[in-house]
Write a protein that holds these residues in place. Sequence first.
Motif, PDB file in Angstrom:
ATOM      1  N   GLU A  87       0.840  -1.185   0.000  1.00  0.00           N
ATOM      2  CA  GLU A  87       0.000   0.000   0.000  1.00  0.00           C
ATOM      3  C   GLU A  87       0.881   1.243   0.000  1.00  0.00           C
ATOM      4  OE1 GLU A  87      -3.828   1.898   2.360  1.00  0.00           O
ATOM      5  OE2 GLU A  87      -2.650   0.314   3.299  1.00  0.00           O
ATOM      6  N   ALA A 106     -10.885  -8.859  -0.626  1.00  0.00           N
ATOM      7  CA  ALA A 106      -9.902  -9.942  -0.488  1.00  0.00           C
ATOM      8  C   ALA A 106     -10.203 -10.744   0.772  1.00  0.00           C
ATOM      9  CB  ALA A 106      -8.493  -9.370  -0.427  1.00  0.00           C
ATOM     10  N   MET A 131     -10.345  -7.875   3.553  1.00  0.00           N
ATOM     11  CA  MET A 131      -9.600  -6.632   3.360  1.00  0.00           C
ATOM     12  C   MET A 131     -10.015  -5.977   2.048  1.00  0.00           C
ATOM     13  SD  MET A 131      -5.795  -8.078   4.320  1.00  0.00           S
ATOM     14  CE  MET A 131      -5.053  -6.470   4.622  1.00  0.00           C
ATOM     15  N   ALA A 133      -9.235  -4.340  -1.528  1.00  0.00           N
ATOM     16  CA  ALA A 133      -8.165  -4.654  -2.480  1.00  0.00           C
ATOM     17  C   ALA A 133      -8.402  -3.926  -3.799  1.00  0.00           C
ATOM     18  CB  ALA A 133      -8.078  -6.150  -2.724  1.00  0.00           C
ATOM     19  N   GLU A 135      -7.227  -4.634  -7.737  1.00  0.00           N
ATOM     20  CA  GLU A 135      -6.534  -5.535  -8.659  1.00  0.00           C
ATOM     21  C   GLU A 135      -6.234  -4.801  -9.951  1.00  0.00           C
ATOM     22  OE1 GLU A 135      -6.702  -9.851 -10.922  1.00  0.00           O
ATOM     23  OE2 GLU A 135      -8.530  -9.075 -10.020  1.00  0.00           O
ATOM     24  N   LEU A 163      -3.337  -4.604  -1.266  1.00  0.00           N
ATOM     25  CA  LEU A 163      -4.283  -4.808  -0.178  1.00  0.00           C
ATOM     26  C   LEU A 163      -4.307  -3.595   0.741  1.00  0.00           C
ATOM     27  CD1 LEU A 163      -3.355  -8.472   0.840  1.00  0.00           C
ATOM     28  CD2 LEU A 163      -5.220  -7.745  -0.653  1.00  0.00           C
ATOM     29  N   MET A 167      -7.949  -5.249   8.209  1.00  0.00           N
ATOM     30  CA  MET A 167      -8.657  -6.508   8.028  1.00  0.00           C
ATOM     31  C   MET A 167      -9.747  -6.608   9.077  1.00  0.00           C
ATOM     32  SD  MET A 167      -7.246 -10.414   7.606  1.00  0.00           S
ATOM     33  CE  MET A 167      -6.488 -10.557   9.228  1.00  0.00           C
ATOM     34  N   ILE A 224      -4.479 -15.633   0.063  1.00  0.00           N
ATOM     35  CA  ILE A 224      -5.354 -14.495  -0.226  1.00  0.00           C
ATOM     36  C   ILE A 224      -6.231 -14.879  -1.414  1.00  0.00           C
ATOM     37  CG2 ILE A 224      -5.410 -12.081  -0.975  1.00  0.00           C
ATOM     38  CD1 ILE A 224      -2.409 -12.044   0.139  1.00  0.00           C
ATOM     39  N   LEU A 226      -8.853 -13.095  -4.026  1.00  0.00           N
ATOM     40  CA  LEU A 226      -9.572 -11.930  -4.553  1.00  0.00           C
ATOM     41  C   LEU A 226     -10.890 -12.437  -5.127  1.00  0.00           C
ATOM     42  CD1 LEU A 226      -6.723  -9.957  -6.377  1.00  0.00           C
ATOM     43  CD2 LEU A 226      -7.523  -9.729  -4.021  1.00  0.00           C
TER      44      LEU A 226
END
Length: 257
Positions: A87, A106, A131, A133, A135, A163, A167, A224, A226
């Motif tokens: 991030e 995610a 979380m 996310a 992409e 991400l 969370m 993880i 997605l």
Amino acid sequence: MDFQAIATNLLEAEETRKAIEPLTSTYPNLTVEDAYRIQLAGVEMRLKQGRRVIGKKIGLTSKAMQDLLGVKEPDYGHLLDNMLLLEGEPCRREDFIWPRVEGELAFVLKDTLKGPGVTIADVFRATEGVMPAIEIVDSRIRDWKISLADTIADNASSARFVLGSRMVPIKDLDLRLLGMVLEKNGEVVSTGTGAAVWGHPAAAVAWLANKLAAFDIALEAGEIVLSGAITAAVDAAAGDVFTVSFYGLGTLNLRFI
């Protein structure tokens, strides 16, 4: 049909950023099953290069995208360690052919999920948390002229992902009603809710676990996942800044240089 050779061509296209013609044009008899074998051959090549699988991604979860490609179920790809951006880390536009950005949820797994027979309840039990996310998808097929088999062989058009820093336990969220706003350079370009993802994002994860069972592959603890784009993908250029905001999950930014 030489799956290994086709996988090699896709890998070279990714590394050189020079797209190839649609596989379904070169190989008119290419099936979805063939395409998944090509994807797995490509993943194996990357593992031999020292890469590591850290998760999976689900694509084509929206009805609009399924109607566009004439399919009735999602597809999937593998997430490798070199795809993960931190991030705040800028993303280089020159690393891609034609990048597009999607906002997603995610899932971070604490237990292994392996089909057949995985349900939404199983996904809830196996999930550590959810979380926000972003992409980045990219196609090694020229001009995104893809069929279902093309994108599957091309690892579901996977490229990068980032991400968020927060969370949240899955039990604390109503994923169907969870709202998302996608902004590009400060302007809202799309909004949506989790229900756009296969009716429920956890249903998409359950589908994936059951689909992978045909290849004797599991969703492993710590991976993880997605779960699929909530809204349509948006083209990205150098200088663009994207912001994805989820109600109850926070905001995530991505800058292209």
